[in-house]
Write a protein that holds these residues in place. Sequence first.
Motif, PDB file in Angstrom:
ATOM      1  N   GLU A 130      38.370  51.458  39.515  1.00 37.83           N
ATOM      2  CA  GLU A 130      38.632  51.166  40.921  1.00 37.83           C
ATOM      3  C   GLU A 130      37.972  49.833  41.247  1.00 37.83           C
ATOM      4  O   GLU A 130      36.774  49.648  40.994  1.00 37.83           O
ATOM      5  CB  GLU A 130      38.056  52.263  41.824  1.00 37.83           C
ATOM      6  CG  GLU A 130      38.261  51.994  43.300  1.00 37.83           C
ATOM      7  CD  GLU A 130      37.616  53.054  44.171  1.00 37.83           C
ATOM      8  OE1 GLU A 130      38.232  54.127  44.355  1.00 37.83           O
ATOM      9  OE2 GLU A 130      36.482  52.833  44.651  1.00 37.83           O
ATOM     10  N   HIS A 131      38.745  48.906  41.769  1.00 33.85           N
ATOM     11  CA  HIS A 131      38.187  47.608  42.126  1.00 33.85           C
ATOM     12  C   HIS A 131      37.271  47.740  43.339  1.00 33.85           C
ATOM     13  O   HIS A 131      37.456  48.617  44.184  1.00 33.85           O
ATOM     14  CB  HIS A 131      39.306  46.604  42.387  1.00 33.85           C
ATOM     15  CG  HIS A 131      39.939  46.101  41.121  1.00 33.85           C
ATOM     16  ND1 HIS A 131      39.679  44.858  40.606  1.00 33.85           N
ATOM     17  CD2 HIS A 131      40.794  46.677  40.252  1.00 33.85           C
ATOM     18  CE1 HIS A 131      40.356  44.687  39.482  1.00 33.85           C
ATOM     19  NE2 HIS A 131      41.051  45.785  39.245  1.00 33.85           N
ATOM     20  N   LEU A 137      43.019  43.962  43.969  1.00 37.31           N
ATOM     21  CA  LEU A 137      44.209  44.248  43.163  1.00 37.31           C
ATOM     22  C   LEU A 137      45.206  45.036  44.001  1.00 37.31           C
ATOM     23  O   LEU A 137      44.852  46.052  44.604  1.00 37.31           O
ATOM     24  CB  LEU A 137      43.842  45.053  41.912  1.00 37.31           C
ATOM     25  CG  LEU A 137      45.017  45.410  40.989  1.00 37.31           C
ATOM     26  CD1 LEU A 137      45.568  44.149  40.331  1.00 37.31           C
ATOM     27  CD2 LEU A 137      44.585  46.409  39.928  1.00 37.31           C
ATOM     28  N   HIS A 139      48.826  47.079  43.598  1.00 39.91           N
ATOM     29  CA  HIS A 139      49.804  47.647  42.682  1.00 39.91           C
ATOM     30  C   HIS A 139      51.184  47.562  43.334  1.00 39.91           C
ATOM     31  O   HIS A 139      51.329  47.913  44.517  1.00 39.91           O
ATOM     32  CB  HIS A 139      49.486  49.116  42.393  1.00 39.91           C
ATOM     33  CG  HIS A 139      48.156  49.337  41.754  1.00 39.91           C
ATOM     34  ND1 HIS A 139      48.001  49.590  40.409  1.00 39.91           N
ATOM     35  CD2 HIS A 139      46.895  49.344  42.274  1.00 39.91           C
ATOM     36  CE1 HIS A 139      46.724  49.757  40.130  1.00 39.91           C
ATOM     37  NE2 HIS A 139      46.032  49.614  41.251  1.00 39.91           N
ATOM     38  N   ASP A 192      47.017  49.172  47.787  1.00 36.86           N
ATOM     39  CA  ASP A 192      45.752  48.509  47.490  1.00 36.86           C
ATOM     40  C   ASP A 192      44.907  49.403  46.591  1.00 36.86           C
ATOM     41  O   ASP A 192      44.725  50.592  46.865  1.00 36.86           O
ATOM     42  CB  ASP A 192      44.994  48.221  48.790  1.00 36.86           C
ATOM     43  CG  ASP A 192      43.624  47.619  48.534  1.00 36.86           C
ATOM     44  OD1 ASP A 192      43.550  46.572  47.875  1.00 36.86           O
ATOM     45  OD2 ASP A 192      42.623  48.204  48.998  1.00 36.86           O
ATOM     46  N   ASP A 193      44.376  48.832  45.512  1.00 30.68           N
ATOM     47  CA  ASP A 193      43.657  49.606  44.507  1.00 30.68           C
ATOM     48  C   ASP A 193      42.404  50.253  45.077  1.00 30.68           C
ATOM     49  O   ASP A 193      42.105  51.408  44.775  1.00 30.68           O
ATOM     50  CB  ASP A 193      43.279  48.701  43.331  1.00 30.68           C
ATOM     51  CG  ASP A 193      42.573  49.455  42.226  1.00 30.68           C
ATOM     52  OD1 ASP A 193      43.268  50.004  41.353  1.00 30.68           O
ATOM     53  OD2 ASP A 193      41.325  49.523  42.233  1.00 30.68           O
ATOM     54  N   HIS A 194      41.639  49.536  45.878  1.00 26.51           N
ATOM     55  CA  HIS A 194      40.360  50.054  46.373  1.00 26.51           C
ATOM     56  C   HIS A 194      40.541  51.081  47.482  1.00 26.51           C
ATOM     57  O   HIS A 194      39.975  52.169  47.431  1.00 26.51           O
ATOM     58  CB  HIS A 194      39.493  48.901  46.881  1.00 26.51           C
ATOM     59  CG  HIS A 194      38.203  49.362  47.504  1.00 26.51           C
ATOM     60  ND1 HIS A 194      37.107  49.722  46.751  1.00 26.51           N
ATOM     61  CD2 HIS A 194      37.841  49.535  48.808  1.00 26.51           C
ATOM     62  CE1 HIS A 194      36.133  50.090  47.555  1.00 26.51           C
ATOM     63  NE2 HIS A 194      36.548  49.992  48.801  1.00 26.51           N
ATOM     64  N   ARG A 196      43.581  52.419  48.736  1.00 27.71           N
ATOM     65  CA  ARG A 196      44.798  53.223  48.634  1.00 27.71           C
ATOM     66  C   ARG A 196      45.697  53.065  49.857  1.00 27.71           C
ATOM     67  O   ARG A 196      46.596  53.877  50.073  1.00 27.71           O
ATOM     68  CB  ARG A 196      44.496  54.708  48.460  1.00 27.71           C
ATOM     69  CG  ARG A 196      44.000  55.258  47.138  1.00 27.71           C
ATOM     70  CD  ARG A 196      43.453  54.370  46.133  1.00 27.71           C
ATOM     71  NE  ARG A 196      42.987  55.161  44.987  1.00 27.71           N
ATOM     72  CZ  ARG A 196      41.772  55.082  44.494  1.00 27.71           C
ATOM     73  NH1 ARG A 196      40.908  54.235  45.017  1.00 27.71           N
ATOM     74  NH2 ARG A 196      41.427  55.804  43.446  1.00 27.71           N
ATOM     75  N   ASN A 267      49.525  51.816  35.598  1.00 26.92           N
ATOM     76  CA  ASN A 267      49.786  51.639  37.032  1.00 26.92           C
ATOM     77  C   ASN A 267      49.763  52.997  37.726  1.00 26.92           C
ATOM     78  O   ASN A 267      50.572  53.277  38.611  1.00 26.92           O
ATOM     79  CB  ASN A 267      51.158  50.966  37.231  1.00 26.92           C
ATOM     80  CG  ASN A 267      51.170  50.031  38.425  1.00 26.92           C
ATOM     81  OD1 ASN A 267      50.147  49.808  39.076  1.00 26.92           O
ATOM     82  ND2 ASN A 267      52.332  49.493  38.738  1.00 26.92           N
ATOM     83  N   LYS A 269      47.946  54.613  39.890  1.00 24.92           N
ATOM     84  CA  LYS A 269      47.732  54.845  41.322  1.00 24.92           C
ATOM     85  C   LYS A 269      49.040  54.804  42.092  1.00 24.92           C
ATOM     86  O   LYS A 269      49.281  55.630  42.988  1.00 24.92           O
ATOM     87  CB  LYS A 269      46.745  53.815  41.877  1.00 24.92           C
ATOM     88  CG  LYS A 269      45.314  54.003  41.370  1.00 24.92           C
ATOM     89  CD  LYS A 269      44.378  53.020  42.051  1.00 24.92           C
ATOM     90  CE  LYS A 269      42.930  53.254  41.603  1.00 24.92           C
ATOM     91  NZ  LYS A 269      42.710  52.893  40.209  1.00 24.92           N
TER      92      LYS A 269
END
Length: 330
Positions: A130-131, A137, A139, A192-194, A196, A267, A269
């Motif tokens: 998780e960034h 990041l 996705h 968004d990666d961090h 969600r 990928n 998430k």
Amino acid sequence: MSHANAALTVRARLRLARLIVEQGWSPARAAERYDVSWRTAAKWAQRYREHGEAGMADRSSRPHRQPNRTPAPLVRKILHLRRKRRWGPVPIADELGLAASTVHAVLTRQQANRLTHLDRVTGEPIRRYEHRTPGDLLHVDVKKLGNVPDGGGWRYLGRAQGKKNRHTTQGAARNRHHQPVMGTAFVHTVIDDHSRVAYAEIHDDETAITATAVLRRAVDWFAQRGVTTRRVLSDNGSAYKSRLWSSTCAELNITVKKTRPYRPQTNGKIERFHRTLADGWAFAKLYTSEKARRAALPAFLHDYNHHRPHTAIGKLPPITRLNNLSGHHT
């Protein structure tokens, strides 16, 4: 911090030890004062002599040596059988001549006691990441859905009624066999990666022109919420391998990242979000037309971002992780 059954707190140990070491009390007298055994009093006094105040803290009860612990080569064999053959403790124990309880203990210690902890393809432990901050990041991917015929689709009405509705849908195209073709809805999703936090648009294609336009609007949408996009991760679809995608990302000062071929877990998430998207919106209820389903998407996204608890971030709504939102702390 002392354990729950300790007779003395750390501060009480220190006072007891000082009575013996600095004031000359006997261990028996100090033990009577604090209602412990003289051996306990002598132990804390000795630790105080050797380590000072730092010696008053609890020590691990783990033994210094474990001569009966399963040897490392045997542990590697157990893990090999678990990952490659996906066996449980009983067949592994039978293969290696061990007790099933020993195998289970090894698997638990190595965090391989549940098959859900292992990658389905390689058998290796799943590596989660998780960034650290929002925007590090994004996705991106496309979810393809068949358009809903007028009157509703087969999932809720059955095959016969669904087929009938396809034939009566206004404006439906026909193939060479004169069968109605409902077409496909391409849901372009960005997450968004961090945090969600998710952004999505529905289009009738997945070309590079459409994908880059969605990216631009998504970056602007996140920027309005205080998030600066730094990287974007996509699969190896034609739209994301195009020169237009690369040049657009360079223009937006975004680093392009690609997943490993045939590895959608990279990928993961956004793949998991697609499942939530399908369950919570696309197939959540009977839609009597494609227009009705598309109109319901914004409400689902708002609920997902602002109200739905996300188990991966402590059962909080994703929007709460955008802690630089205007007015968030007021």
